[in-house]
Each structure stands twice: as C-alpha cells, then as structure tokens.
Design a protein around this motif. Structure first.
Motif, PDB file in Angstrom:
ATOM      1  N   GLN A  53      25.990   5.598 -14.469  1.00 38.11           N
ATOM      2  CA  GLN A  53      25.187   4.533 -15.062  1.00 38.11           C
ATOM      3  C   GLN A  53      24.829   3.463 -14.039  1.00 38.11           C
ATOM      4  N   VAL A  54      23.766   2.745 -14.369  1.00 35.63           N
ATOM      5  CA  VAL A  54      23.326   1.606 -13.564  1.00 35.63           C
ATOM      6  C   VAL A  54      23.895   0.357 -14.224  1.00 35.63           C
ATOM      7  N   GLU A  55      24.430  -0.544 -13.413  1.00 35.50           N
ATOM      8  CA  GLU A  55      25.064  -1.766 -13.929  1.00 35.50           C
ATOM      9  C   GLU A  55      24.510  -2.996 -13.213  1.00 35.50           C
ATOM     10  N   GLU A  56      24.930  -4.145 -13.686  1.00 32.48           N
ATOM     11  CA  GLU A  56      24.608  -5.441 -13.080  1.00 32.48           C
ATOM     12  C   GLU A  56      23.115  -5.626 -12.859  1.00 32.48           C
ATOM     13  N   GLY A  57      22.353  -5.342 -13.906  1.00 31.10           N
ATOM     14  CA  GLY A  57      20.919  -5.569 -13.847  1.00 31.10           C
ATOM     15  C   GLY A  57      20.189  -4.712 -12.826  1.00 31.10           C
ATOM     16  N   GLY A  58      20.710  -3.532 -12.546  1.00 32.70           N
ATOM     17  CA  GLY A  58      20.055  -2.629 -11.614  1.00 32.70           C
ATOM     18  C   GLY A  58      20.526  -2.740 -10.181  1.00 32.70           C
ATOM     19  N   ALA A  59      21.589  -3.502  -9.931  1.00 32.56           N
ATOM     20  CA  ALA A  59      22.062  -3.713  -8.562  1.00 32.56           C
ATOM     21  C   ALA A  59      23.196  -2.770  -8.152  1.00 32.56           C
ATOM     22  N   VAL A  60      23.834  -2.105  -9.129  1.00 36.31           N
ATOM     23  CA  VAL A  60      25.012  -1.287  -8.844  1.00 36.31           C
ATOM     24  C   VAL A  60      24.902   0.051  -9.574  1.00 36.31           C
ATOM     25  N   LEU A  61      25.296   1.125  -8.890  1.00 37.93           N
ATOM     26  CA  LEU A  61      25.391   2.452  -9.489  1.00 37.93           C
ATOM     27  C   LEU A  61      26.870   2.775  -9.630  1.00 37.93           C
ATOM     28  N   SER A  62      27.276   3.231 -10.815  1.00 33.56           N
ATOM     29  CA  SER A  62      28.679   3.612 -10.986  1.00 33.56           C
ATOM     30  C   SER A  62      28.766   5.060 -11.444  1.00 33.56           C
ATOM     31  N   ILE A  63      29.828   5.729 -10.993  1.00 31.34           N
ATOM     32  CA  ILE A  63      30.107   7.098 -11.405  1.00 31.34           C
ATOM     33  C   ILE A  63      31.594   7.192 -11.700  1.00 31.34           C
ATOM     34  N   GLY A  64      31.897   7.668 -12.896  1.00 32.11           N
ATOM     35  CA  GLY A  64      33.285   7.816 -13.316  1.00 32.11           C
ATOM     36  C   GLY A  64      33.542   9.255 -13.726  1.00 32.11           C
ATOM     37  N   CYS A  65      34.812   9.603 -13.818  1.00 31.89           N
ATOM     38  CA  CYS A  65      35.174  10.980 -14.123  1.00 31.89           C
ATOM     39  C   CYS A  65      36.459  11.009 -14.939  1.00 31.89           C
ATOM     40  N   HIS A  66      36.464  11.799 -16.000  1.00 33.03           N
ATOM     41  CA  HIS A  66      37.694  12.034 -16.754  1.00 33.03           C
ATOM     42  C   HIS A  66      38.586  12.955 -15.937  1.00 33.03           C
ATOM     43  N   VAL A  67      39.868  12.730 -16.010  1.00 34.26           N
ATOM     44  CA  VAL A  67      40.838  13.569 -15.309  1.00 34.26           C
ATOM     45  C   VAL A  67      41.198  14.736 -16.225  1.00 34.26           C
ATOM     46  N   PRO A  68      41.078  15.971 -15.760  1.00 33.48           N
ATOM     47  CA  PRO A  68      41.450  17.112 -16.604  1.00 33.48           C
ATOM     48  C   PRO A  68      42.907  17.008 -17.059  1.00 33.48           C
ATOM     49  N   ALA A  69      43.143  17.409 -18.302  1.00 28.56           N
ATOM     50  CA  ALA A  69      44.460  17.243 -18.926  1.00 28.56           C
ATOM     51  C   ALA A  69      45.570  18.005 -18.202  1.00 28.56           C
ATOM     52  N   PHE A  70      45.244  19.096 -17.502  1.00 29.15           N
ATOM     53  CA  PHE A  70      46.299  19.868 -16.840  1.00 29.15           C
ATOM     54  C   PHE A  70      47.072  19.012 -15.844  1.00 29.15           C
ATOM     55  N   PHE A  71      46.426  17.960 -15.304  1.00 25.80           N
ATOM     56  CA  PHE A  71      47.048  17.151 -14.259  1.00 25.80           C
ATOM     57  C   PHE A  71      48.352  16.511 -14.742  1.00 25.80           C
ATOM     58  N   THR A  72      48.410  16.149 -16.018  1.00 24.70           N
ATOM     59  CA  THR A  72      49.634  15.552 -16.554  1.00 24.70           C
ATOM     60  C   THR A  72      50.324  16.480 -17.544  1.00 24.70           C
TER      61      THR A  72
END
Length: 182
Positions: A53-72
């Motif tokens: 997503q684009v944030e802060e009025g178009g000044a920042v790009l963010s990318i997030g990721c869910h952690v697969p459940a196997f990790f825990t």
C-alpha cells in the motif's frame, strides 16, 4: 566494518516477525508523467499473504507479509528438521520452543475474524511491521498496481546446494504514477 556488523540489529527481543526485502526502485517517463516501478524479491509464499500500500499521502510505499503458521508450529518444525537436528529428542529445547511459540501466538491472536484470515486460513495472522520505503516523489495513492511474478531457477548449482529441492523466485513488482500532472 564486516557485513555482519553493518546489517545486524540490536538483540532486544526473543522474536521478530518483520520482513525486510531486497528491492530495486527505478523511475521513468510515460506520457509526460513521472512513473516508478519497485521490484521486491520475496519469499515463495502465496500472494494473499502480502499487503502492498501507499501511505503518508503518497510519500511512502509499504509492503508487509504474514508469517506462515509452520514457523511457530512444533509439528511443522519437527518435520523440517527431523534428519538434521535433535529437536524432538532434546526436551529442554522443545519446551523452550513451545513456550516462545505460545507467546508469539498470544501476541498475534486476532481481535476479529477478517476476510484475509479466512482466505489464507490463518489461525493466527502473524504479521510484523511492514517494510516502508520513502519514495523519491509523491504518487497518486490510487495509482498503485502490483503483481506477483514467479521465475524459475535456472541455476543448477543452487538446486544442487538445496539438495535437489526446486526453487522458484518470487518478485512483487509495484507500479506507481506521480501525483503531479503535466
């Protein structure tokens, strides 16, 4: 300065769910407007696990990721290391893992059942802080267009190093358009 020292974060917690991705950002002109593409090299997990997503009025790009459940998941971890570790035979190690995994799951237990959780089938939507990139110019927030591209591994040495396991590279490519019109 060694590479390890330059890239190491201070050890303050017993876990982190934050992802940091290698990326390339390049700008160009199209129809007289500044355009930008950002390509991220990401883990090979389903597209639905990612949020861009684009944030802060178009000044920042963010990318997030869910952690697969196997990790825990102790069961998933035992399967992953059954031939190379004494994970299940060392009761202290397994108990320490279980305690930490429970702490992580409690911290990330959902407050509500979201559509994304239903689609992915996540019991715990484990997601760390998104990676955020300051953009060289403001972009139209509604111009965000991203895709999930899979590229085959053509490096025979890597497959050999992975004990014959197949490797696919995933690139998330994000296209953005400047907020300023010509």
């Amino acid at each position: 300065m060694s590479l390890r020292k330059a890239n190491s974060a201070p050890l303050t917690d017993s876990f982190s769910l934050n992802f940091t991705f290698p990326y390339m950002m390049y700008t160009y002109l199209e129809d007289g407007r500044n355009m930008m593409t950002v390509d991220f090299l990401v883990p090979t997990i389903p597209k639905v696990y990612y949020a861009v997503q684009v944030e802060e009025g178009g000044a920042v790009l963010s990318i997030g990721c869910h952690v697969p459940a196997f990790f825990t998941s102790r069961g998933g971890r035992e399967l992953a290391v059954e031939d190379s570790s004494n994970f299940s035979s060392n009761h202290h190690k397994a108990t320490a893992f279980d305690v930490l995994a429970e702490q992580i799951q409690k911290k990330h237990e959902p407050k509500e059942d979201t559509l994304a959780m239903q689609i992915v089938g996540l019991k715990y939507p484990m997601k760390g802080a998104p990676m955020r990139i300051k953009l060289p110019f403001k972009v139209e927030e509604d111009s965000l267009n991203w895709d999930y591209l899979a590229f085959p591994n053509e490096d025979d040495n890597m497959e050999k190093d992975l004990d014959g396991h197949a490797q696919v590279y995933i690139v998330i490519t994000v296209d953005l358009r400047t907020a300023t019109r010509p």
